[in-house]
Every structure is written in C-alpha cells, then in structure tokens.
Design an enzyme around this catalytic site. Structure first.
Site, PDB file in Angstrom:
ATOM      1  N   GLY D 145       4.766   6.842   1.425  1.00 55.74           N
ATOM      2  CA  GLY D 145       3.886   5.905   1.449  1.00 55.74           C
ATOM      3  C   GLY D 145       4.624   4.679   1.294  1.00 55.74           C
ATOM      4  O   GLY D 145       5.697   4.624   1.157  1.00 55.74           O
ATOM      5  N   CYS D 146       3.801   3.403   1.210  1.00 64.72           N
ATOM      6  CA  CYS D 146       4.027   2.282   1.372  1.00 64.72           C
ATOM      7  C   CYS D 146       4.973   1.925  -0.206  1.00 64.72           C
ATOM      8  O   CYS D 146       5.935   1.453   0.072  1.00 64.72           O
ATOM      9  CB  CYS D 146       3.245   1.178   1.590  1.00 64.72           C
ATOM     10  SG  CYS D 146       1.743   1.252   0.689  1.00 64.72           S
ATOM     11  N   TYR D 147       4.205   1.963  -1.171  1.00 65.64           N
ATOM     12  CA  TYR D 147       4.820   1.922  -2.512  1.00 65.64           C
ATOM     13  C   TYR D 147       6.158   2.606  -2.558  1.00 65.64           C
ATOM     14  O   TYR D 147       6.950   2.080  -3.163  1.00 65.64           O
ATOM     15  CB  TYR D 147       3.690   1.986  -3.449  1.00 65.64           C
ATOM     16  CG  TYR D 147       2.689   1.060  -3.525  1.00 65.64           C
ATOM     17  CD1 TYR D 147       2.960  -0.326  -3.868  1.00 65.64           C
ATOM     18  CD2 TYR D 147       1.328   1.322  -3.477  1.00 65.64           C
ATOM     19  CE1 TYR D 147       1.905  -1.418  -4.031  1.00 65.64           C
ATOM     20  CE2 TYR D 147       0.393   0.627  -3.495  1.00 65.64           C
ATOM     21  CZ  TYR D 147       0.362  -1.049  -3.605  1.00 65.64           C
ATOM     22  OH  TYR D 147      -0.408  -1.788  -3.630  1.00 65.64           O
TER      23      TYR D 147
END
Lengths: 331, 331, 331, 331
Positions: D145-147
């Site tokens: 995921g991006c985070y």
C-alpha cells in the site's frame, strides 16, 4: 558528445533545461550558472532536477569553453552574454526575447535599446515546426516565447492558407509563466483561487506573434490578452479567427491534419485540449472548430509553458543544430 | 417577515441561497428540499451553511405553504415545480434557465420541450441592474445564468450606446460552475492543474446573452466560449468588442462610470479585475480598455459564479420583489 | 463608539482585522498603517477588504489618538509600538508573540531580547474560551498564535481533567500562515502541489502551547511539528494524546460537550473536521476519538489561521475588552 | 521480451502502470482492461498515458495469454482474477491488498472473506528495499500500500535497530489516493482548499504496517491517521517515535545512511522532504531528526502515492521478477 552550459539555471525554464541536458544521450552538461544563487547545488534549489552541479557565476572564460549554450536569462541581460559566447564560437539557443524580432525599431519600441546590436537579426527563429530547414545551420537560435509557440502552431495552417482576416487571441497561463522572481501576484495566497488578465494591450509577445504570422502570410495587427490562472505549468491559447475565405469543418480538419502529419510534437485532436494533457511534455495539442452561427474559426492550442514554451523546445532546437534526432532526450 | 422555501438546497447555489435566507433580517427559511439527500440536515451536507434544517422531499403541499421560493433545480425539472408553486400563489425566483428566454423556438432549439408552456414568457429577467423597475411587481423572476450576468453587466453600457458591431466572449469559470453532480471532469485529480474549453459553439448561455444584448440595442450573433479553470468559485468574462462607433479611452471610462454610478453591486475599476476580489460577494467588478493598435474595446468582468452568478443575485431579486432594500442580507 | 487603529494593516491578518473593524457596529476604524506600502489605499493592496482608507506610516502621535489598537506586526517590532500606545492610554490587542509568554527567559531563548521589558508579563492571554473573565479588565491582550489557538482549544478539556500524560501535535497550515513577505517557499509554483514539514523541533509556538497547557494542569514538554499545505487559509491540528487516566469514548464525548456547551465559537462534532468548514469564520471545530487498539486519544481541531487564529479572535478580544457581546461584528 | 497485461488500467495507478510498461525496453504491453470503460482507447480516458490501446473486458482466456500481469483492481475483486492468472502460469504483481497480509484472521477482520483462499500467503511482499532477495523467485508479488511504503521505508532502520518503543504515524495524501471513483469528497469544489483526517482509527493500512514492522523487529500496535490534502499526487508520512534506546543525531544519521546506501530509489536528506520533490518518480525521500526537548525521533518520508506508492513500484517489482535491472523503464 557536445559540451553544454546552461546560463540562468536557477530559473524555472533553466532548471528544466539543465535537467534535460543532464540526462541527454548526446549532450553533456558542463556548467550551470545563476546570478544570485551561485555556490549552491542546482538540486538544492530545484530538487526535482536531481542535477548535482554547482551553480557558477557567469564568466565567459569558464562557460565559454563549451560547444553549446542555452541562455535562460531575461531580455536585455541576455544579448551581451550571447555576444560573448558567440565570439568564442559557442553555438547558442537564446531563450530570451533578444533575438526573436527581425525589425530593430519594433524591438526598441517594445523592449528598449538592444544589448548586442551587431548580432541583431543574426538568429533563426527556433520554432522547429516552421523553421526546421534553417535551424541545423544556425549558430544562434532564438527560442520562441511561450505564447507565440502556442499561438503560431495553432494559427500557422490558417495563416498559410490565407484564411486569417482578423484574430483575437485570448491566452491563459499558469503562474510559472511569470517566472521565479518574487512578487505579490505570484505569492501563493494571492494567485490561488484567482484569475486575472494582465499586461492588457501591451504584452511583449504581441509583435513576435504578428511578425511570424506575417511571414506565414497573415499581415495584420492582432488583439492578444494573456491571463494568469491558478496552476503551476500549462498554457492555453484560444484564438478567434474571422476567416478571409470560406472553410467548412471538413476543410479545416484536412488543413490541420495535412499541416501536422508526421510532426512528432504536434497533436491535432477533435475535442478541445486541456493543459494537463501536455504537462511536462514537448507536445502542443490543437483543435480547430467552425462556429456555424457566426462563421468564426476557433482554434485551441495547449502547451506546457516551461517545456514546449521554453526548455524542451530549446533542447529540440539544440538537437537540430547538432544533427541529432530532434526528439532525442525529450522523453 | 416572509416565509421562504429553497428547492434544490443541496446543490452549491441552493446551499448558499439557503444560508443567505437563513441569516436574512426579513425572510424566514421554512423549507429546504433535496432530491437525493432528503432526510439529512443541510449542514451535514454543506457544513459551511450552518443551516440545521432537515432536507425534505419536494411536495407542493408542504413547500407551497410559503410566501416565496427560490428554485435551484436544473432546467426542465424546474418549470413544472415553478408552475405548481405559482398555482399556490407562491412568488418565485427560478435559478434555472426555464424562464429566461422570451422566444419559445429558441428555448426548444437549445433546451428541448418546455416543462410549463403556459408560464413561458411570464417571467421578468432578474438582472436587477437592467430590470430594477420590473422586478418589484413580478411574481416570477428568472434569475440570469452566471455567464450572462457577467457578460451583460460588462457589455450593457456599450450595447446601449450602439457601440457593439461584433463581440467575442471568452469566459472562464471555476469548477463549481459545473455543479455538484459527480463527473470525471470535476474530480479533483482531473480538474486540478488543468484548464480546458468546454461546450465549444454550443453553450446554452449563448442565446440568453444574445437576447439581452438585443434588448439593449445590440442585435448580433455572438461567439461565446467558456473554459473550466482550477478554482472553486469565480468567473471572468473577457469580451473583445469590435466597436460600431469611435470611442476614446476617456469616453469609454465616462460611459461605464455613468452607467454604474450609484449601483451598489457593480464596481468599475481602472485595472483588470481578479476573481478573488469578488469571491463570496454579490459584486461584479468591471474594467474597460481601448486597444489603440487594433481599435478594439476590451471589457473584463468578474463575478463569483455562485453568488452574483446565482444565489446572492436571487436574494437581491427577492429583496426587490418584497419591497426591501435590494442589498439586505447580502453582507 | 470607540476609535480603533490597525497597525500592520497590509499583512494578511491586519487586512482582515481592518475589514472586520470597518464593518463593526461599535468600533470605528480611524487609522491603518503599513511599513512599506504607506500612501496606498488599503483596498488597492487588499481589494477584498473594501476599506478605502489610506495606509499611513506609524506615528504614535497620530495613531495614538484612538481608544484601541490592533497591532499586527511581527514579534520584536511589535513590543516598542505597543509600549508607545500604552503610554498614551490606548488599549491594545497585540497579535505578535511579544506578550504571550510569561517567562522572560523562555521568551529570550526562543525570540531574543524583548523590545519592551517593562511591559513584559502585563498582558492577558487572549484566548477568550480560557480567559473570558480576565480579558474585559485588560488594557493589553496578547492574541494567541494560530497553532496554540487550535491546539489549546483541542486539548483544554483533557488538560483540565488531568488526562494528558504525553502528546504529539502534528499541525498543518495553509500558506497564509507564512505571512505576506515574499519568499520562494510561498511562491505559487513552489507551494502548489507540495506539502512539507517546516521548523522541525524549533517552531516558536512550542513554548506558548506548553505554557498554557501547564496553566490548565498539564505540565509536560510537547512534540510539535507544523507542515505547510497547499491552500490559502486553514489550519488543522492533529493531537495524539497518551492518556494519564482511562477515558472511554462516552466519557470523552461528555468531557468535550461540557467544556464547550454554550461557547459561541467552538463546535464539537462526531466526525473529524475539515478546514473548509471553518474558512473565513471565527469557529474552531473539534472532534475527539479514542483509539481502542492503542488506548490513545486523538483530537482534531480546525480553524482558519487568519480568522480565529489571528484577526477575528483579536476582534473577539476587543469586544470583550469594551464590554460588547464577544461575537459582535464577527458575522 | 515479456508480454504484459494490466488489469484495471482505467484507474489512476493502472493508467500510470500501463504507460510505464508501454515505454519499457523489455516488457511489451499486450492488454489493458477496464470494468466500465471497455471499448474506449486508454489514451482517450487518460490522455497523458499516450497509450493507444483498446480497453478490454476482463477475460482470463484473453489476458491470461501473457507472461506477466499487473492487477490494479480493488481488494476483494482482485484475488479471484489473480487466481485465474496464476492457474494459467502468469506471473502477477497484485496492487490490491489481497495478498499483503500473512495472517488470515487479520485479513478477514479488516477486509472480510478472502477471494482466493488457496493462494493466501503465497505472495512475497513487494517492497524491494526489504525483500529484494525474495522477489526474483516469486510468481506472485503483493505490491505494498502507499502508506505502508512510505512508513516502512521511513521506519525500517529504526525497527531493525530495535529502537521503536512506540510510534504515532500522521500521514497526508493527495486526492488521487482516494481513487478515481466518483464521490463528493473528491469533487474539486469539496476537496479544494480543504484538508481533513479520514478513516480515523480504522484505515486498512494499519495491520499491514504493523505486520511488516514486526518482521523488522518492532512488534507493537501503532497509531496511524491519514489525512486528505488538496493536491493531486504526493504522500507524506510524519512518524513520531518514542525510542527504545538512546540514539544521538549522529547515530541516527549513520543508521539511515547505512541502511540506504546504494539504494537507487531512497534518498536520505538532512532537511525535511516536500512531496513535490518526488512527484512522478519512484523515489522515496526521507529525513530523520532527534527532538532534544522530548527525546523523540521524528522521521519524515515522502513518496508519490501513485508511483512509488503503486505503479512504478509495481514495475520495479516486475523488473526484479524477470531478472532485469530493477530501475529499468522507471526514468
């Protein structure tokens, strides 16, 4: 390999030009200069460039030791530096307005005294789509203004067809068009959520557009009004042409497709372009429309003012000057 | 005190109209409706309004029990509701296009069949600066479109002077002009850093502008092109007029100052306006210029498309209809 | 009626303060000053204010002839002017940091030498929700910093309950928080589409927040990090509290509702606030949450940094000082 | 040359992934699919891609005929398609969350039933800086995921050093992080000039970050709060670490420089990063600071959520899977 210097690399166009040359397969970036930020690394000032070169003071004996230079200084300041570079045999693309105009009086009316009168008239106008034959042999190329780039690519097919009787050019530019110098109208708080016409009746790109339209066959005074809009990079020209001859939708489409068939960096589309479609590219995207109610011809032309309107077009010119594929290093 | 209902309060203009009526010294907001979000509180959907009223379904027997209504629905949907309200004696300001045009064929050409043919032609055109005398006696006022508001206020002095031979109107609007309906061109990621012409040759405000220019004395087909720009609220009209008569800078200035002297909501300025200057106000700010090189007259006119271009102008009309000071409750 | 001067009216907070006083039912705006733009009209520099007063140079004999002054100058510059105003009996709300701190050493550690040592400690801290009783009798009120305003309103109920063992404050502010001075990080092109922490470990609002938390019962060093985000006005504080006592969701909700019941300008909400909801208002909007997985208490607090974080809070204080309703003239 | 299909190419990450594969020296883009926009050309939907391929419906017998696939579908929808592709021997990088978690109960707690239970646990976690050795041999890679990408790259050196006792992660993302689906919170008018926390306490990237921190040696529950900020692409993680061991500024700097020396896509800097510095690149830019007042360690980590946080990291993984230089085709 040819060695290149970029003068004025701390400005927005200069930084992008430096970045393109730094990653170019043929050119080698040897020097970058800045007037007020020399001593810093370019990638400290402009992290996106990732060019870890030291910004130098301008010294013709230092930066004059290259094969080519991109001069990204303002008009007036640019001409004397170009003259010094030319004396040392450096081939130059000048991004200022100093060598774009062919008529000395017109230059002085709009810009004041010229900084290198001996070189006045010595440059080829660096719009590759119009001057592709002359650029390879040139030692000095005058990179067009951002508005003239978008306006001329948009209007050239009509101008050559003798179809422009009158034209109103309403142009809109992102804030980077105003440059990196600090001023209240480019402060985030005053530019954000705002939009305003500027330099009404007196923007200096007016005579440049008129000069090149005349070369193409349309000699007329134009109405040209730029507007500042709240985005960083992107420029849209909306041109409203009163046609000199009757042209149907089909004929207009044919005219534009013929004009730009095979052009690597001009895209003719059915629907009107958005500036985001050309962001950070060398593309100019154009649509042409006939308003049946009024008979007017409408042309919309979008570029990135810092790329096709400045830095990437300068590299396109440099490619042509050095016999390279004109798209080399432009992504 | 007069009781008011706002139909379509969940849209951007409807929410602002509700907020203005909610805080108005004379009007009392009794009902707010929404088609798809009924059951929610208005200030849940639009927190900035701070109007804690429940959004209701449209029911003529409920909302028809008021003295006045602002109808903030799209054209086509609006007319039948207006008819029902009028039957119950409710005085209406309609923000849709349904009652703006005077010619039935023109309406149907641009919008399709009309939803309340018996009422067609029954409205006063609610641009207070042009129709201040007729609005107080009206039971149905057609609130102008946002572009017509800015364009007509900008061009009225020239039109009345017989000075418009031809005109190109290049308009730019913030994204709220496209409404609150969901679409990809208003998604943040696609509107941000973008700018594009839209509805080229076929925006429905064209016949509305032409109609009112003709009333003012300028009968001509216009070229009108709107553009979407990346800001929330704000609209700028740049009008390029080929003059029918010779007018110097001084005469132009006089014409505009005389036209708008004493007008509470029109500001004539020397320099071109920015839309931020009129943000969240009922003001229209105008400048007029003569381009000596081409003889053209340039007019720039800025409004907030949701305020003077919709909600606050509707309240200005309502004030006039009920004999109040037209600026009451407008801040 | 009381006469008011605004010193530093050409800055963003000063311009809004001037606009609020100009339209205030009780106060009368007599003087506005600017250091570098004196001689211009305020509404030329800040058109949205629509305050047609001439910006004057600071002259204690001129602006000292009023009943009250709002001083919108930077710290250091502010204190001597405040001293001169106080000598003439003018009641002052100072928007700088010069009179916010109670400990002289702390002031000097963070700000350097104080410009009016005799007045040090003489001010009431102008957060009306915490000091409503003391402000009416004060002749000098130190208007809180923007971050302390949002942070303290967000944390006060927990601090008073003895519930803060440790806290991390991650704050985000729109670009106007950096002021109107020109700098590259507030140039549109460099702030747009960007977001960055700044003054890490050393933002001067840190000791101010710690001081007031201690007054409320929470004596501890805090971690405070501000970030610049690409919007003009708006500030969000996200506070992550390690609780000293066990508090369930329901107890937290009760704590906040009791603390702010009846407060005109604090809104406690279930869901986290967005800064647009408080834009151009004096509201502070707060939500409180318990993270069951970690036991942490999360508080989000949103204000408009130029309104509740500066100008409108200054007027709220002025209202209290002059015995007016504290909400008068705040819309 | 290896043939590639991109499933879900009409989303923001899918479009960028398609564009990168289209221009890749080794991979050849054979198919692009879209659920609701099949039949259109990808470059009609996403002009910036300049990928003139027809968007197809998903058909395992068609798109299954490739060597590799990037699956850019939402969790839940993704797993069954991945299973079908794997059955046909296609090597897959899955950009959804379906194969990131190692614990089935955790997956089901946060996401619900899994769509391809037989494949659960079969993937390598595709963060090349942590799993560079395992990725080449993998047939299924779960793109982070991006985070988690920004958070884990920021915290990995501390986690491996056993230095994390507790951590608060305050994350901020541009609007593209919310995807291309239409919703009011991503409408330009509602996202512009706004900023708000979202999914407080319950963002699904929480268990993913915790899982990978545990692998690195830091087993603890984290506090993670994402915020929506008004920009298109860019993500900043601000991590506030309570250290388990004493580390001075110099030791911290050494730790990070050693950890990322030679990493092509991680930049450790002295000053805090801005997201514009990594826009449209595969870079993660990190700074680490020690707050002497509180003893906390602060880490800031910036990526482009659509690039390193999704599409370009997927291509980086694909490069590794096929034995290519991991930076190939990433510009």
């Amino acid at each position: 390999v040819a060695d290149v210097a970029v003068l004025g690399a701390s400005g927005y166009a200069g930084a992008i030009a430096s970045s393109l040359i730094w990653r170019h397969p043929f050119f080698s970036l040897k020097h970058v200069t800045a007037r007020s930020e020399s001593g810093a690394l370019l990638d400290e000032i402009h992290p996106r460039t990732r060019v870890p070169l030291l910004l130098e003071d301008w010294d013709p004996d230092v930066q004059g030791e290259v094969d080519a230079a991109l001069v990204c200084w303002p008009h007036g300041v640019s001409a004397p530096a170009v003259a010094e570079l030319r004396e040392r045999g450096v081939r130059v693309v000048d991004l200022s307005a100093d060598f774009r105009l062919r008529d000395r009086d017109t230059y002085e009316d709009w810009y004041g005294p010229h900084g290198a009168p001996d070189l006045f008239g010595a440059a080829v106008y660096g719009l590759p789509e119009l001057y592709r034959e002359q650029i390879p042999g040139a030692d000095l190329v005058a990179n067009p203004g951002c508005y003239p780039t978008a306006a001329l690519l948009g209007l050239a097919p009509l101008a050559r067809a003798g179809a422009i009787k009158d034209v109103v050019i309403d142009a809109k530019s992102g804030v980077s068009g105003a440059g990196r110098s600090l001023a209240h109208n480019t402060h985030y708080v005053e530019a954000d959520e705002n939009m305003t016409p500027y330099k009404v009746e007196r923007h200096r790109h007016t005579p440049e557009i008129e000069q090149e339209l005349a070369v193409l066959g349309a000699t007329l005074p134009i109405t040209f009004t730029p507007h500042l809009v709240p985005l960083a990079q992107g420029e849209l020209v909306s041109a409203y042409v009163t046609p000199a001859i009757e042209l149907g939708e089909g004929e207009l489409a044919d005219l534009y497709h013929e004009a730009y068939e095979g052009e690597p960096w001009v895209e003719v589309k059915l629907g009107p372009p958005g500036v985001l479609e050309v962001r950070e590219t060398n593309y100019c995207r154009i649509s042409v429309h006939r308003d049946d109610r009024t008979g007017r011809v409408l042309v919309f032309s979008a570029i990135d003012n810092l790329w096709k309107g400045a830095a990437s077009q300068a590299v396109q010119n440099l490619n042509l000057m050095f016999g390279r594929d004109e798209s080399e290093g432009l992504g």
